[in-house]
Design a protein around this motif. Structure first.
Motif, PDB file in Angstrom:
ATOM      1  N   ALA A 103      51.838  51.600  53.326  1.00 50.87           N
ATOM      2  CA  ALA A 103      50.686  51.122  52.559  1.00 50.87           C
ATOM      3  C   ALA A 103      51.114  50.189  51.443  1.00 50.87           C
ATOM      4  O   ALA A 103      50.408  49.219  51.133  1.00 50.87           O
ATOM      5  N   GLU A 104      52.268  50.451  50.846  1.00 51.81           N
ATOM      6  CA  GLU A 104      52.722  49.614  49.734  1.00 51.81           C
ATOM      7  C   GLU A 104      53.195  48.233  50.181  1.00 51.81           C
ATOM      8  O   GLU A 104      53.439  47.363  49.350  1.00 51.81           O
ATOM      9  N   ASN A 105      53.304  48.029  51.483  1.00 54.50           N
ATOM     10  CA  ASN A 105      53.695  46.716  51.999  1.00 54.50           C
ATOM     11  C   ASN A 105      52.494  45.805  52.252  1.00 54.50           C
ATOM     12  O   ASN A 105      52.657  44.654  52.653  1.00 54.50           O
ATOM     13  N   VAL A 106      51.299  46.317  52.055  1.00 53.32           N
ATOM     14  CA  VAL A 106      50.080  45.527  52.239  1.00 53.32           C
ATOM     15  C   VAL A 106      49.545  45.188  50.854  1.00 53.32           C
ATOM     16  O   VAL A 106      49.297  46.074  50.037  1.00 53.32           O
ATOM     17  N   HIS A 107      49.377  43.890  50.602  1.00 52.35           N
ATOM     18  CA  HIS A 107      49.084  43.405  49.255  1.00 52.35           C
ATOM     19  C   HIS A 107      47.740  42.667  49.214  1.00 52.35           C
ATOM     20  O   HIS A 107      47.693  41.442  49.106  1.00 52.35           O
ATOM     21  N   PRO A 108      46.625  43.390  49.307  1.00 51.76           N
ATOM     22  CA  PRO A 108      45.322  42.724  49.270  1.00 51.76           C
ATOM     23  C   PRO A 108      44.998  42.210  47.881  1.00 51.76           C
ATOM     24  O   PRO A 108      45.457  42.752  46.866  1.00 51.76           O
ATOM     25  N   LEU A 109      44.216  41.164  47.831  1.00 48.93           N
ATOM     26  CA  LEU A 109      43.656  40.707  46.565  1.00 48.93           C
ATOM     27  C   LEU A 109      42.508  41.628  46.177  1.00 48.93           C
ATOM     28  O   LEU A 109      41.873  42.256  47.025  1.00 48.93           O
ATOM     29  N   ALA A 110      42.248  41.713  44.897  1.00 52.41           N
ATOM     30  CA  ALA A 110      41.327  42.723  44.379  1.00 52.41           C
ATOM     31  C   ALA A 110      39.899  42.521  44.874  1.00 52.41           C
ATOM     32  O   ALA A 110      39.422  41.391  45.025  1.00 52.41           O
ATOM     33  N   ALA A 111      39.231  43.641  45.105  1.00 54.02           N
ATOM     34  CA  ALA A 111      37.805  43.644  45.415  1.00 54.02           C
ATOM     35  C   ALA A 111      37.015  43.770  44.116  1.00 54.02           C
ATOM     36  O   ALA A 111      37.523  44.235  43.094  1.00 54.02           O
ATOM     37  N   SER A 112      35.742  43.386  44.168  1.00 56.29           N
ATOM     38  CA  SER A 112      34.932  43.372  42.952  1.00 56.29           C
ATOM     39  C   SER A 112      34.660  44.769  42.406  1.00 56.29           C
ATOM     40  O   SER A 112      34.365  44.923  41.218  1.00 56.29           O
ATOM     41  N   ASP A 113      34.748  45.780  43.274  1.00 53.76           N
ATOM     42  CA  ASP A 113      34.508  47.143  42.798  1.00 53.76           C
ATOM     43  C   ASP A 113      35.804  47.880  42.448  1.00 53.76           C
ATOM     44  O   ASP A 113      35.782  49.087  42.204  1.00 53.76           O
ATOM     45  N   GLU A 114      36.913  47.150  42.410  1.00 52.25           N
ATOM     46  CA  GLU A 114      38.196  47.753  42.042  1.00 52.25           C
ATOM     47  C   GLU A 114      38.644  47.346  40.645  1.00 52.25           C
ATOM     48  O   GLU A 114      39.562  47.971  40.090  1.00 52.25           O
ATOM     49  N   VAL A 115      38.058  46.312  40.095  1.00 44.58           N
ATOM     50  CA  VAL A 115      38.437  45.806  38.771  1.00 44.58           C
ATOM     51  C   VAL A 115      37.168  45.522  37.970  1.00 44.58           C
ATOM     52  O   VAL A 115      36.066  45.495  38.508  1.00 44.58           O
ATOM     53  N   ASP A 116      37.348  45.295  36.675  1.00 42.26           N
ATOM     54  CA  ASP A 116      36.189  45.102  35.800  1.00 42.26           C
ATOM     55  C   ASP A 116      35.456  43.798  36.061  1.00 42.26           C
ATOM     56  O   ASP A 116      34.224  43.731  35.998  1.00 42.26           O
ATOM     57  N   ASP A 117      36.212  42.723  36.339  1.00 42.52           N
ATOM     58  CA  ASP A 117      35.597  41.415  36.531  1.00 42.52           C
ATOM     59  C   ASP A 117      36.583  40.495  37.243  1.00 42.52           C
ATOM     60  O   ASP A 117      37.706  40.905  37.588  1.00 42.52           O
ATOM     61  N   LEU A 118      36.152  39.265  37.494  1.00 45.95           N
ATOM     62  CA  LEU A 118      36.981  38.313  38.225  1.00 45.95           C
ATOM     63  C   LEU A 118      38.306  38.055  37.509  1.00 45.95           C
ATOM     64  O   LEU A 118      39.363  37.969  38.153  1.00 45.95           O
ATOM     65  N   GLU A 119      38.273  37.923  36.189  1.00 44.98           N
ATOM     66  CA  GLU A 119      39.510  37.664  35.452  1.00 44.98           C
ATOM     67  C   GLU A 119      40.515  38.790  35.646  1.00 44.98           C
ATOM     68  O   GLU A 119      41.721  38.543  35.757  1.00 44.98           O
ATOM     69  N   ALA A 120      40.028  40.010  35.704  1.00 49.05           N
ATOM     70  CA  ALA A 120      40.928  41.138  35.948  1.00 49.05           C
ATOM     71  C   ALA A 120      41.505  41.073  37.361  1.00 49.05           C
ATOM     72  O   ALA A 120      42.675  41.418  37.584  1.00 49.05           O
ATOM     73  N   GLY A 121      40.683  40.613  38.312  1.00 50.96           N
ATOM     74  CA  GLY A 121      41.168  40.449  39.678  1.00 50.96           C
ATOM     75  C   GLY A 121      42.250  39.384  39.774  1.00 50.96           C
ATOM     76  O   GLY A 121      43.245  39.539  40.500  1.00 50.96           O
ATOM     77  N   ILE A 122      42.058  38.285  39.056  1.00 50.16           N
ATOM     78  CA  ILE A 122      43.064  37.221  39.033  1.00 50.16           C
ATOM     79  C   ILE A 122      44.351  37.733  38.389  1.00 50.16           C
ATOM     80  O   ILE A 122      45.459  37.488  38.896  1.00 50.16           O
TER      81      ILE A 122
END
Length: 247
Positions: free
Chosen positions: A103-122
């Motif tokens: 699982a740690e070898n898969v590096h998805p970009l953040a989803a909107s319900d995983e972080v506070d906002d877009l800046e946090a996802g970036i």
């Protein structure tokens, strides 16, 4: 960006996907012969997702040591993790869930319900890239980066005329007004894509023909024209995208 460029035309989109799947598995096997960790950046879209499904069906999939493979994405739609628009969700269903990959070898970009906002996802994306940087760099060097190309010549979520094309000092950037829905995205930047050992443009459909022609014949300032691999740049096209009659 001085690598070789080759254009390979297949008769249709299905053949592009099948051939790209076999080519990618062989590239991973070749890379594993000389490096303990292999990094691959995936693309979404119809052909990109079908390519992953073809990998899952390939007899070569069992020859890869998936514990040494790391999977990334060139861009992602900033929507909830279970949204059908997520490239990650489509990739997991087509391939990743069936792989013996940590699982740690898969590096998805953040989803909107995983972080506070877009800046946090970036910020999360930049930190993840930095944590896997090597050789003194600021992000990992991808062995193969798969990219689709839009009819407007965009790659990942780097669209013509957008400020994201001018971001050259960080690994990830946000887009809040994508001309293609959904409008909010996270994308890797040009320097990350251009650091790849190999870049493969996987393109099918007559609606892509003008963009492909513009890039391949030079003089274009489209986003796709600004990306190439350090060693190899492949254009894997169907006949329609290449402007050739289908056989």
């Amino acid at each position: 960006m001085t690598g070789e460029r080759a254009v390979i035309v297949h008769p249709d989109a299905d053949t592009v996907a099948t051939a790209t799947a076999a080519r990618l598995l062989l590239a991973i096997l070749d890379a594993q012969a000389v490096r303990p960790a292999v990094h691959v950046a995936l693309t979404g879209g119809t052909v990109g997702t079908k390519t992953l499904a073809e990998i899952a069906r390939s007899e070569l999939v069992g020859a890869v040591d998936w514990t040494g493979v790391h999977l990334w994405w060139g861009d992602e739609r900033f929507v909830p993790r279970d949204d059908d628009d997520r490239n990650e969700k489509q990739a997991r269903a087509a391939l990743i869930d069936a792989l013996p990959i940590p699982a740690e070898n898969v590096h998805p970009l953040a989803a909107s319900d995983e972080v506070d906002d877009l800046e946090a996802g970036i910020a999360r994306a930049r930190a993840e890239l930095a944590s896997w940087a090597h050789d003194g760099g600021e992000w990992p060097v991808f062995d193969v980066t798969l990219l689709g190309v839009g009819p407007d010549g965009h790659v990942a979520s780097l669209f013509p005329g957008k400020e994201s094309l001018q971001v050259l000092d960080v690994g990830a950037v946000g887009e809040t007004d994508s001309p293609k829905p959904p409008p909010v995205r996270v994308s890797l930047t040009l320097p990350v894509l251009n650091a790849s050992r190999q870049v493969w443009f996987v393109v099918a459909g007559a609606d892509k023909r003008d963009a492909v022609e513009a890039v391949l014949h030079g003089g274009s300032d489209l986003p796709a024209a600004r990306v190439s691999g350090q060693d190899v740049t492949l254009w894997l096209l169907d006949a329609a995208a290449a402007g050739q009659p289908s056989s």
